[in-house]
Scaffold this motif. Structure first.
Motif, PDB file in Angstrom:
ATOM      1  N   ILE A 151       0.837  -1.198   0.000  1.00 23.09           N
ATOM      2  CA  ILE A 151       0.000   0.000   0.000  1.00 23.09           C
ATOM      3  C   ILE A 151       0.874   1.251   0.000  1.00 23.09           C
ATOM      4  N   ALA A 152       1.896   1.246   0.836  1.00 21.76           N
ATOM      5  CA  ALA A 152       2.789   2.409   0.898  1.00 21.76           C
ATOM      6  C   ALA A 152       3.508   2.616  -0.429  1.00 21.76           C
ATOM      7  N   ALA A 153       4.015   1.521  -1.015  1.00 17.48           N
ATOM      8  CA  ALA A 153       4.780   1.634  -2.257  1.00 17.48           C
ATOM      9  C   ALA A 153       3.908   2.089  -3.419  1.00 17.48           C
ATOM     10  N   LEU A 154       2.702   1.547  -3.543  1.00 15.49           N
ATOM     11  CA  LEU A 154       1.846   1.892  -4.671  1.00 15.49           C
ATOM     12  C   LEU A 154       1.201   3.265  -4.491  1.00 15.49           C
ATOM     13  N   THR A 155       0.881   3.633  -3.265  1.00 17.39           N
ATOM     14  CA  THR A 155       0.338   4.973  -3.029  1.00 17.39           C
ATOM     15  C   THR A 155       1.355   6.034  -3.431  1.00 17.39           C
ATOM     16  N   ALA A 156       2.627   5.749  -3.221  1.00 16.30           N
ATOM     17  CA  ALA A 156       3.680   6.701  -3.566  1.00 16.30           C
ATOM     18  C   ALA A 156       3.767   6.958  -5.062  1.00 16.30           C
ATOM     19  N   LEU A 157       3.159   6.092  -5.879  1.00 19.33           N
ATOM     20  CA  LEU A 157       3.172   6.293  -7.326  1.00 19.33           C
ATOM     21  C   LEU A 157       2.208   7.399  -7.753  1.00 19.33           C
ATOM     22  N   LEU A 158       1.261   7.739  -6.883  1.00 18.88           N
ATOM     23  CA  LEU A 158       0.275   8.769  -7.212  1.00 18.88           C
ATOM     24  C   LEU A 158       0.758  10.142  -6.758  1.00 18.88           C
ATOM     25  N   PRO A 159       0.384  11.207  -7.494  1.00 16.59           N
ATOM     26  CA  PRO A 159       0.664  12.551  -6.996  1.00 16.59           C
ATOM     27  C   PRO A 159      -0.022  12.754  -5.646  1.00 16.59           C
ATOM     28  N   ALA A 160       0.605  13.509  -4.769  1.00 16.41           N
ATOM     29  CA  ALA A 160       0.073  13.699  -3.419  1.00 16.41           C
ATOM     30  C   ALA A 160      -1.367  14.204  -3.438  1.00 16.41           C
ATOM     31  N   ARG A 161      -1.702  15.048  -4.410  1.00 19.35           N
ATOM     32  CA  ARG A 161      -3.043  15.628  -4.443  1.00 19.35           C
ATOM     33  C   ARG A 161      -4.115  14.615  -4.828  1.00 19.35           C
ATOM     34  N   ARG A 162      -3.699  13.445  -5.321  1.00 21.74           N
ATOM     35  CA  ARG A 162      -4.662  12.436  -5.764  1.00 21.74           C
ATOM     36  C   ARG A 162      -4.853  11.312  -4.744  1.00 21.74           C
ATOM     37  N   ARG A 163      -4.061  11.267  -3.717  1.00 23.51           N
ATOM     38  CA  ARG A 163      -4.059  10.097  -2.840  1.00 23.51           C
ATOM     39  C   ARG A 163      -5.321   9.968  -2.004  1.00 23.51           C
ATOM     40  N   ASP A 164      -6.061  11.082  -1.827  1.00 20.83           N
ATOM     41  CA  ASP A 164      -7.303  10.977  -1.066  1.00 20.83           C
ATOM     42  C   ASP A 164      -8.443  10.414  -1.907  1.00 20.83           C
ATOM     43  N   ARG A 165      -8.150  10.057  -3.151  1.00 17.78           N
ATOM     44  CA  ARG A 165      -9.165   9.465  -4.028  1.00 17.78           C
ATOM     45  C   ARG A 165      -9.131   7.934  -4.006  1.00 17.78           C
ATOM     46  N   ILE A 166      -8.321   7.354  -3.155  1.00 14.62           N
ATOM     47  CA  ILE A 166      -8.304   5.894  -3.033  1.00 14.62           C
ATOM     48  C   ILE A 166      -9.536   5.468  -2.242  1.00 14.62           C
ATOM     49  N   ALA A 167     -10.407   4.695  -2.883  1.00 13.49           N
ATOM     50  CA  ALA A 167     -11.728   4.397  -2.326  1.00 13.49           C
ATOM     51  C   ALA A 167     -11.708   3.293  -1.286  1.00 13.49           C
ATOM     52  N   GLY A 168     -10.762   2.377  -1.347  1.00 11.55           N
ATOM     53  CA  GLY A 168     -10.758   1.287  -0.384  1.00 11.55           C
ATOM     54  C   GLY A 168      -9.864   0.151  -0.827  1.00 11.55           C
ATOM     55  N   ILE A 169      -9.950  -0.941  -0.091  1.00  9.35           N
ATOM     56  CA  ILE A 169      -9.139  -2.132  -0.335  1.00  9.35           C
ATOM     57  C   ILE A 169     -10.068  -3.316  -0.548  1.00  9.35           C
ATOM     58  N   GLY A 170      -9.978  -3.940  -1.702  1.00  5.60           N
ATOM     59  CA  GLY A 170     -10.715  -5.170  -1.951  1.00  5.60           C
ATOM     60  C   GLY A 170      -9.794  -6.360  -1.755  1.00  5.60           C
ATOM     61  N   VAL A 171     -10.283  -7.402  -1.125  1.00  3.86           N
ATOM     62  CA  VAL A 171      -9.499  -8.614  -0.868  1.00  3.86           C
ATOM     63  C   VAL A 171     -10.209  -9.797  -1.513  1.00  3.86           C
ATOM     64  N   ALA A 172      -9.485 -10.535  -2.330  1.00  4.95           N
ATOM     65  CA  ALA A 172     -10.007 -11.756  -2.945  1.00  4.95           C
ATOM     66  C   ALA A 172      -9.217 -12.940  -2.411  1.00  4.95           C
ATOM     67  N   ARG A 173      -9.918 -13.884  -1.805  1.00  7.67           N
ATOM     68  CA  ARG A 173      -9.250 -15.075  -1.293  1.00  7.67           C
ATOM     69  C   ARG A 173     -10.136 -16.289  -1.540  1.00  7.67           C
ATOM     70  N   PRO A 174      -9.554 -17.486  -1.642  1.00  8.78           N
ATOM     71  CA  PRO A 174     -10.370 -18.677  -1.864  1.00  8.78           C
ATOM     72  C   PRO A 174     -11.352 -18.900  -0.720  1.00  8.78           C
ATOM     73  N   HIS A 175     -12.541 -19.375  -1.067  1.00  9.72           N
ATOM     74  CA  HIS A 175     -13.504 -19.751  -0.039  1.00  9.72           C
ATOM     75  C   HIS A 175     -12.898 -20.884   0.784  1.00  9.72           C
ATOM     76  N   ASP A 176     -12.995 -20.784   2.115  1.00  6.65           N
ATOM     77  CA  ASP A 176     -12.363 -21.772   2.991  1.00  6.65           C
ATOM     78  C   ASP A 176     -10.897 -21.947   2.621  1.00  6.65           C
ATOM     79  N   LEU A 177     -10.151 -20.851   2.712  1.00  4.61           N
ATOM     80  CA  LEU A 177      -8.745 -20.825   2.321  1.00  4.61           C
ATOM     81  C   LEU A 177      -7.929 -21.908   3.015  1.00  4.61           C
TER      82      LEU A 177
END
Length: 399
Positions: A136-162
């Protein structure tokens, strides 16, 4: 699907909170169809031109849309196409697999702005969370500072009954049992205030295909994703159908028989762990299947019989799915090179001709278009859908 409490997100696209229905409707039309003039948006949506004009002005002010160059050559005022601003919103998508973990940052057009990938023998909860926090830290740093508040959330995909089926992947039960009661929202909240949306990985892959891939071509279809294990999804009326427990389209659990004729499930007969076993028997490192960039060259003698077997299994599974719902198409994708996907689809089409389809309409068998990124990309779709778009079958209100 599991959800966290949605946190307040300051500034940018999210300062007005969840969009209202008419705003979502116009954003969804632009997402599905590309840039459209206001007159077309009014016609398709059923809203008045004046209402559309007011909404578009507000969306433009919020930085959600971009106006294109005027289209001239017609009688009357020039038509100005309006489309989504790719920088209008972003979301993280985390895919937790039995053989690898991947994180990407997706923009409003569904394009990855950055990706991180790590192969492992098995997914350890703390190691995955460490990967996510750093990612999250590394990829957020790829965005201009003024755009970072536009990150809507974190989606997680994992196998059912991992934590289930450890024997099939050569992993001990103890190594996976930490996932049985793992609280994603609480653990991620230690290092990120973003809302968290968790769902089955194959459902996420299906969502990526429906929102950003070939799924937009079909109203109703069944979806198969071949990974370490096989899974799938169901799309009805252009929306992913999740079912009462978020587990609709659990294609891996379809009953079948193994090579010895014993009762089995599709995960036992049409998954990549079977190809891993073929490599291991040949004295080759099965981890080669998961390394990036893809290099499956020289493995043809092992891949061909696997493709033949899986093609037959998926042809029968497609017929079974179509006996329940009259799907117009069956889409197939997976965690493998595009050439393997095309070869598998060709096998399924050929073997479907051998299946007794009396009483059924033969569906189109088509290749998906997203590939290995589908699960992470589909996970990233969930925060975007929750805040900005319409998805009639989804349960996307955070708990």
């Amino acid at each position: 699907m599991e959800h966290s409490e949605r946190q307040g997100l300051a500034g940018g696209a999210n300062q007005r909170g969840l969009r209202d229905h008419n705003e979502r409707l116009l954003l969804t039309l632009m997402q599905r169809n590309g840039p459209l003039p206001g007159s077309d948006l009014a016609r398709i949506s059923g809203l008045s031109p004046q209402t559309v004009s007011v909404i578009l002005r507000q969306l433009e002010e919020d930085g959600m849309i971009l106006r294109g160059a005027p289209q001239r050559g017609r009688v009357g005022k020039p038509r100005v196409p309006v489309g989504l601003d790719p920088d209008g919103a972003y979301a993280f998508g985390l895919k937790i697999g039995r053989r690898s973990v991947e994180l990407l940052l997706m923009d409003f057009h569904g394009k990855p702005r950055g990706q991180l990938h790590h192969a492992h023998d098995h997914p350890d909860p703390e190691a995955v969370m460490h990967f996510l926090e750093g990612g999250i830290a590394a990829l957020t740093a790829l965005l201009p500072a003024r755009r970072r508040d536009r990150i809507a959330g974190i989606g997680v995909a994992r196998p059912h009954d991992l934590w289930a089926w450890p024997e099939a992947t050569g992993t001990s039960t103890a190594a996976l049992e930490g996932w049985a009661d793992f609280d994603f929202a609480a653990r991620i909240a230690r290092f990120s205030p973003l809302p968290v949306f968790v769902e089955n990985d194959a459902t996420a892959a299906c969502r990526a295909e429906q929102v950003h891939g070939r799924g937009r071509e079909f109203r109703d279809y069944a979806y198969f994703f071949v990974g370490t294990f096989i899974g799938g999804g169901v799309v009805l009326n252009h929306c992913v159908f999740e079912g009462a427990h978020g587990n609709a389209g659990a294609m891996g659990s379809l009953p079948t028989r193994d090579a010895s004729g014993r009762p089995a499930q599709l995960i036992d007969t049409a998954s990549l762990h079977l190809l891993e076993a073929r490599l291991q028997e040949a004295g080759l490192d099965p981890a080669r299947l998961w390394r990036r960039p893809w290099d499956w060259s020289g493995l043809e003698d092992l891949i061909e019989p696997w493709l033949d077997a899986v093609g037959g299994e998926l042809a029968r599974a497609a017929a079974t799915a179509c006996a329940v719902i009259d799907f117009e198409a069956v889409l197939v994708d997976g965690a493998f090179p595009a050439g393997i996907r095309e070869a598998l689809v060709a096998r399924i089409r050929a073997r479907l001709g051998e299946v007794d389809m009396r009483g059924l309409v033969v569906p189109r068998i088509e290749a998906g278009s997203i590939g290995d990124d589908a699960r992470a990309l589909g996970a990233a779709c969930n925060p975007i859908l929750a805040l900005f778009l319409i998805n009639t079958h989804a349960r996307l209100t955070p708990a």
